[in-house]
Scaffold this motif. Sequence first.
Motif, PDB file in Angstrom:
ATOM      1  N   ALA A  73      28.609  66.975  23.308  1.00 39.59           N
ATOM      2  CA  ALA A  73      29.681  67.960  23.126  1.00 39.59           C
ATOM      3  C   ALA A  73      29.253  69.323  23.640  1.00 39.59           C
ATOM      4  O   ALA A  73      30.031  70.041  24.289  1.00 39.59           O
ATOM      5  CB  ALA A  73      30.071  68.042  21.648  1.00 39.59           C
ATOM      6  N   GLY A  74      28.010  69.690  23.359  1.00 40.83           N
ATOM      7  CA  GLY A  74      27.524  70.991  23.792  1.00 40.83           C
ATOM      8  C   GLY A  74      27.333  71.102  25.283  1.00 40.83           C
ATOM      9  O   GLY A  74      27.736  72.091  25.906  1.00 40.83           O
ATOM     10  N   PHE A  75      26.757  70.060  25.882  1.00 39.05           N
ATOM     11  CA  PHE A  75      26.427  70.138  27.308  1.00 39.05           C
ATOM     12  C   PHE A  75      27.552  69.679  28.229  1.00 39.05           C
ATOM     13  O   PHE A  75      27.558  70.034  29.403  1.00 39.05           O
ATOM     14  CB  PHE A  75      25.166  69.314  27.591  1.00 39.05           C
ATOM     15  CG  PHE A  75      23.912  69.948  27.075  1.00 39.05           C
ATOM     16  CD1 PHE A  75      23.465  71.149  27.588  1.00 39.05           C
ATOM     17  CD2 PHE A  75      23.183  69.347  26.053  1.00 39.05           C
ATOM     18  CE1 PHE A  75      22.305  71.742  27.110  1.00 39.05           C
ATOM     19  CE2 PHE A  75      22.026  69.938  25.563  1.00 39.05           C
ATOM     20  CZ  PHE A  75      21.587  71.139  26.101  1.00 39.05           C
ATOM     21  N   PHE A  76      28.501  68.900  27.712  1.00 35.22           N
ATOM     22  CA  PHE A  76      29.573  68.405  28.575  1.00 35.22           C
ATOM     23  C   PHE A  76      30.842  69.240  28.464  1.00 35.22           C
ATOM     24  O   PHE A  76      31.511  69.489  29.461  1.00 35.22           O
ATOM     25  CB  PHE A  76      29.893  66.945  28.235  1.00 35.22           C
ATOM     26  CG  PHE A  76      31.008  66.371  29.060  1.00 35.22           C
ATOM     27  CD1 PHE A  76      30.916  66.299  30.449  1.00 35.22           C
ATOM     28  CD2 PHE A  76      32.164  65.900  28.455  1.00 35.22           C
ATOM     29  CE1 PHE A  76      31.949  65.776  31.213  1.00 35.22           C
ATOM     30  CE2 PHE A  76      33.195  65.368  29.212  1.00 35.22           C
ATOM     31  CZ  PHE A  76      33.088  65.302  30.596  1.00 35.22           C
ATOM     32  N   ILE A  77      31.197  69.682  27.248  1.00 37.39           N
ATOM     33  CA  ILE A  77      32.445  70.437  27.073  1.00 37.39           C
ATOM     34  C   ILE A  77      32.185  71.925  26.870  1.00 37.39           C
ATOM     35  O   ILE A  77      32.668  72.762  27.635  1.00 37.39           O
ATOM     36  CB  ILE A  77      33.265  69.877  25.892  1.00 37.39           C
ATOM     37  CG1 ILE A  77      33.594  68.402  26.120  1.00 37.39           C
ATOM     38  CG2 ILE A  77      34.549  70.682  25.727  1.00 37.39           C
ATOM     39  CD1 ILE A  77      34.411  67.767  25.011  1.00 37.39           C
ATOM     40  N   SER A  78      31.395  72.272  25.841  1.00 35.05           N
ATOM     41  CA  SER A  78      31.192  73.687  25.523  1.00 35.05           C
ATOM     42  C   SER A  78      30.528  74.461  26.654  1.00 35.05           C
ATOM     43  O   SER A  78      30.785  75.654  26.832  1.00 35.05           O
ATOM     44  CB  SER A  78      30.346  73.827  24.246  1.00 35.05           C
ATOM     45  OG  SER A  78      31.062  73.372  23.130  1.00 35.05           O
ATOM     46  N   ASN A  79      29.686  73.793  27.412  1.00 34.65           N
ATOM     47  CA  ASN A  79      28.992  74.451  28.513  1.00 34.65           C
ATOM     48  C   ASN A  79      29.971  75.007  29.552  1.00 34.65           C
ATOM     49  O   ASN A  79      29.672  75.969  30.257  1.00 34.65           O
ATOM     50  CB  ASN A  79      28.019  73.473  29.184  1.00 34.65           C
ATOM     51  CG  ASN A  79      27.096  74.149  30.165  1.00 34.65           C
ATOM     52  OD1 ASN A  79      26.436  75.135  29.837  1.00 34.65           O
ATOM     53  ND2 ASN A  79      27.036  73.635  31.385  1.00 34.65           N
ATOM     54  N   GLU A  80      31.177  74.427  29.635  1.00 34.31           N
ATOM     55  CA  GLU A  80      32.165  74.878  30.613  1.00 34.31           C
ATOM     56  C   GLU A  80      32.743  76.243  30.255  1.00 34.31           C
ATOM     57  O   GLU A  80      33.294  76.928  31.119  1.00 34.31           O
ATOM     58  CB  GLU A  80      33.281  73.847  30.741  1.00 34.31           C
ATOM     59  CG  GLU A  80      32.815  72.532  31.362  1.00 34.31           C
ATOM     60  CD  GLU A  80      33.963  71.613  31.696  1.00 34.31           C
ATOM     61  OE1 GLU A  80      35.096  71.841  31.188  1.00 34.31           O
ATOM     62  OE2 GLU A  80      33.756  70.662  32.474  1.00 34.31           O
ATOM     63  N   TYR A  81      32.647  76.631  28.993  1.00 34.55           N
ATOM     64  CA  TYR A  81      33.111  77.963  28.616  1.00 34.55           C
ATOM     65  C   TYR A  81      32.186  79.039  29.189  1.00 34.55           C
ATOM     66  O   TYR A  81      32.638  80.046  29.737  1.00 34.55           O
ATOM     67  CB  TYR A  81      33.171  78.101  27.087  1.00 34.55           C
ATOM     68  CG  TYR A  81      34.326  77.370  26.451  1.00 34.55           C
ATOM     69  CD1 TYR A  81      35.578  77.965  26.360  1.00 34.55           C
ATOM     70  CD2 TYR A  81      34.163  76.093  25.922  1.00 34.55           C
ATOM     71  CE1 TYR A  81      36.645  77.306  25.758  1.00 34.55           C
ATOM     72  CE2 TYR A  81      35.218  75.423  25.326  1.00 34.55           C
ATOM     73  CZ  TYR A  81      36.454  76.030  25.247  1.00 34.55           C
ATOM     74  OH  TYR A  81      37.509  75.373  24.661  1.00 34.55           O
ATOM     75  N   SER A  82      30.879  78.820  29.073  1.00 28.68           N
ATOM     76  CA  SER A  82      29.913  79.817  29.532  1.00 28.68           C
ATOM     77  C   SER A  82      29.840  79.900  31.049  1.00 28.68           C
ATOM     78  O   SER A  82      29.540  80.955  31.612  1.00 28.68           O
ATOM     79  CB  SER A  82      28.522  79.508  28.961  1.00 28.68           C
ATOM     80  OG  SER A  82      28.084  78.223  29.372  1.00 28.68           O
TER      81      SER A  82
END
Length: 253
Positions: A73-82
């Motif tokens: 979740a952190g590296f596949f989805i949330s990373n796209e915000y940053s």
Amino acid sequence: MYNLIRVEFFKLRKNRSFWTFLLALSVLSLAYPLLYYFDHRSNGEPQITGAEFLTTFISSNAYIIKFGVAILAGFFISNEYSTGVMKTIASSGNTRGRLFAAKLIVFAVGAMAISLIFPMVSTAEVTLLSGFGQLPEGSTALFIPRALGLTLLYTAGYAAIGALFTVILTDSGKTIGFSMIFFLMIDTVLAGIGSKISFFSNLYDYSIFKLVGDIGKPSIDSGDWLALLLVPLLTIAVSGMLGILVFHRKEIK
């Protein structure tokens, strides 16, 4: 929608964190049974068979699912915000509901792949070392597809919750940290509160957090199947709808 899903699958295939995690988990899945094999061999104890290993450790796979969902979740989805990717795709002309749904579908598929590594790789290795043996008394030949099928279904339920956390927290580190703490502590919290308030006791009894432990049962009573199937499906539906609602209202910077 089809094109959105294709794009998300492309990003998943190119995601180094996903493949690194799969590789690390595969290595761990090969190393873990060897500890049992050499320990039993040195002590002169009977070797554990593939069937025994699968039935004994299939429930422990829930920890792999929890960590896998949190990390992915952190590296596949949330990373796209940053990285600014989320802002770009949000302004692409597609509705946010479709965007979130596509991400959730591919994210769940990635999490499912992670969830199968440990039971399949480890069981295959133990079978090669000691033979498959016999399934536990009370189980049928359908035990293996049933256990793996329920593993996939409950992984999708956890993935839906993880995807909801990503749109709330947006930050990769916060998503991974909060998801891990939540998944590891929720059983203790609900069980503790449930010991004092019956509503929370019933809530915990019919939640994926407790029912995931029933995946490895040798046999499942016919009366338990409805809850075992309906709970993860409802979790996916409710978490998915909440995720879409939050994503609609989220200001993406």
